[in-house]
Scaffold this active site. Structure first.
Site, PDB file in Angstrom:
ATOM      1  N   GLN A 164     -13.348  -9.314  25.263  1.00 33.49           N
ATOM      2  CA  GLN A 164     -12.268  -9.883  24.456  1.00 33.49           C
ATOM      3  C   GLN A 164     -11.920 -11.280  24.975  1.00 33.49           C
ATOM      4  OE1 GLN A 164      -7.977  -8.933  24.690  1.00 33.49           O
ATOM      5  NE2 GLN A 164      -8.239  -7.995  22.671  1.00 33.49           N
TER       6      GLN A 164
ATOM      7  N   TYR B 291      -0.395 -14.191  21.688  1.00 32.99           N
ATOM      8  CA  TYR B 291      -1.144 -15.210  22.417  1.00 32.99           C
ATOM      9  C   TYR B 291      -1.506 -16.383  21.500  1.00 32.99           C
ATOM     10  CZ  TYR B 291      -0.970 -11.549  25.861  1.00 32.99           C
ATOM     11  OH  TYR B 291      -0.498 -10.594  26.727  1.00 32.99           O
TER      12      TYR B 291
ATOM     13  N   GLY C 168      -6.175   3.856  24.308  1.00 32.87           N
ATOM     14  CA  GLY C 168      -5.645   3.014  25.357  1.00 32.87           C
ATOM     15  C   GLY C 168      -5.293   3.802  26.600  1.00 32.87           C
ATOM     16  N   ARG C 169      -4.038   4.184  26.751  1.00 28.63           N
ATOM     17  CA  ARG C 169      -3.582   4.831  27.981  1.00 28.63           C
ATOM     18  C   ARG C 169      -4.335   6.122  28.281  1.00 28.63           C
ATOM     19  NH1 ARG C 169       2.811   4.123  29.159  1.00 28.63           N
ATOM     20  NH2 ARG C 169       2.989   1.891  28.763  1.00 28.63           N
TER      21      ARG C 169
END
Length: 357
Positions: free
Chosen positions: A99, A180, A313-314
């Site tokens: 990424q 971002y 994810g987690r």
């Protein structure tokens, strides 16, 4: 688990064994110069059974760094470090997408190798607190990029993509989400420009589209994904009312779709009408991650025809063998938030597998 989750899928140039993936997650374990070391290779290799492994945000330049301990992909040393990561993932049968993340104004001079003022679409502070070597500090007012500098930033993304492929990665994901730099250009409260990169929906989309086109031209569109997060209020962004968000992102996705990128990655916050519009407009794969799913709901977006891939994810962070645990309905390890960004092996490469437990 729904049988749809276990169907193989072709994404760009890679054949995936199922519809799961590793979601990109910042872990702050790179070396001081931004090189991912052996521990990073171990971490991603442990999770390669997820098939599509999307790395943490990786800066394309010194200006792109926001946080301490994040990796880069713009020097020969970075390339060598990522080569070890790619080898580790490939050895376990996974595909690696790096990424590319330019933090923009979500940065502090104390966190970057050159200690310069952050850059952004406009000189507007995000007013976010972030960790620095001397403790928490507020993000400073950034310097607005000059019009002629934007081409240089686009070239940094191009170079970073070529460097990722040189390191053995299967592709890259352009990070245009989560507050971002690219997301800052899309958001009217962060982008007050009066040149061709600000003002209208078309102008605010221009930088993102030009980055995507440049990266696709450099390494092939079928090795490029892009991540967006409509209405995500991270990094001090406010994209306005729902109708404005729809106008911005339907235009953006409409401009990106003809490029033939490998996938569109949507960090979804609940507007299923907008997600359906993306699905209808996008010619290749759609990757969707959303908060608050139960393990029984992982395949819901795939079953509804809204997504092709469901990243974790987690759960993947705390369970290197999460694929086996889902297949066998085994219990999950619980993630330890105190170690998410703490450095070292603890809470990174030491979560036990079922066999170890």
């Amino acid at each position: 688990m729904a049988s749809s989750l276990w169907q193989p899928f072709t994404l760009g140039r890679v054949e995936l064994p199922h519809r799961l993936a590793l979601a990109p997650m910042t872990r702050n374990r790179a070396e001081a110069d931004g090189t991912p070391g052996p521990l990073v290779a171990t971490y991603y290799g442990q999770r390669a059974s997820l098939g599509l492994v999307i790395t943490e945000g990786t800066q394309p330049s010194a200006d792109g760094q926001g946080y301490l301990g994040t990796p880069g992909i713009y020097t020969p040393e970075h390339v060598e470090g990522w080569r070890a990561v790619a080898d580790a993932v490939h050895a376990e049968g996974g595909a690696l997408y790096v990424q590319l993340m330019h933090a923009g104004r979500i940065s502090h001079p104390d966190n970057t190798p050159h200690h310069r003022q952050p850059v952004a679409p406009s000189a507007i502070s995000a007013e976010q607190e972030m960790f620095t070597p001397t403790g928490p500090q507020t993000t400073p007012t950034p310097r607005a990029l000059e019009t002629e500098e934007i081409a240089t930033v686009i070239d940094e993304f191009r170079h970073a993509a070529a460097s990722a492929i040189a390191a053995g990665a299967d592709g890259v994901e352009i990070h245009a989400a989560n507050g971002y730099l690219l997301h800052q250009f899309l958001s009217p409260n962060a982008n007050h420009r009066t040149d061709p990169y600000g003002g209208s929906v078309e102008n605010r989309s221009r930088f993102v589209v030009e980055v995507a086109r440049a990266v696709a031209d450099e390494i092939g569109a079928d090795r490029v994904g892009i991540r967006i997060s409509p209405s995500m209020p991270l990094g001090g962004l406010d994209e306005g009312p729902r109708e404005d968000v729809h106008a911005q992102y339907l235009h953006l996705v409409g401009e990106l779709a003809p490029l033939g990128l490998a996938y569109l990655h949507v960090h979804h916050v609940g507007d299923d009408e907008l997600l359906r519009s993306f699905r209808d407009a996008w010619p290749t794969a759609v990757v969707v991650v959303r908060y608050g799913r139960t393990r029984e709901q992982i395949a819901d977006d795939i079953d509804a025809g809204l997504a092709d891939i469901a990243p974790l994810g987690r759960w993947a962070l705390a369970n290197p063998d999460v694929v086996d645990r889902l297949r066998t309905d085994a219990a999950f390890n619980e993630p330890d938030p105190s170690t998410f960004y703490s450095g070292g092996e603890s809470g990174y490469t030491d979560y036990p597998t079922l066999a170890q437990a």
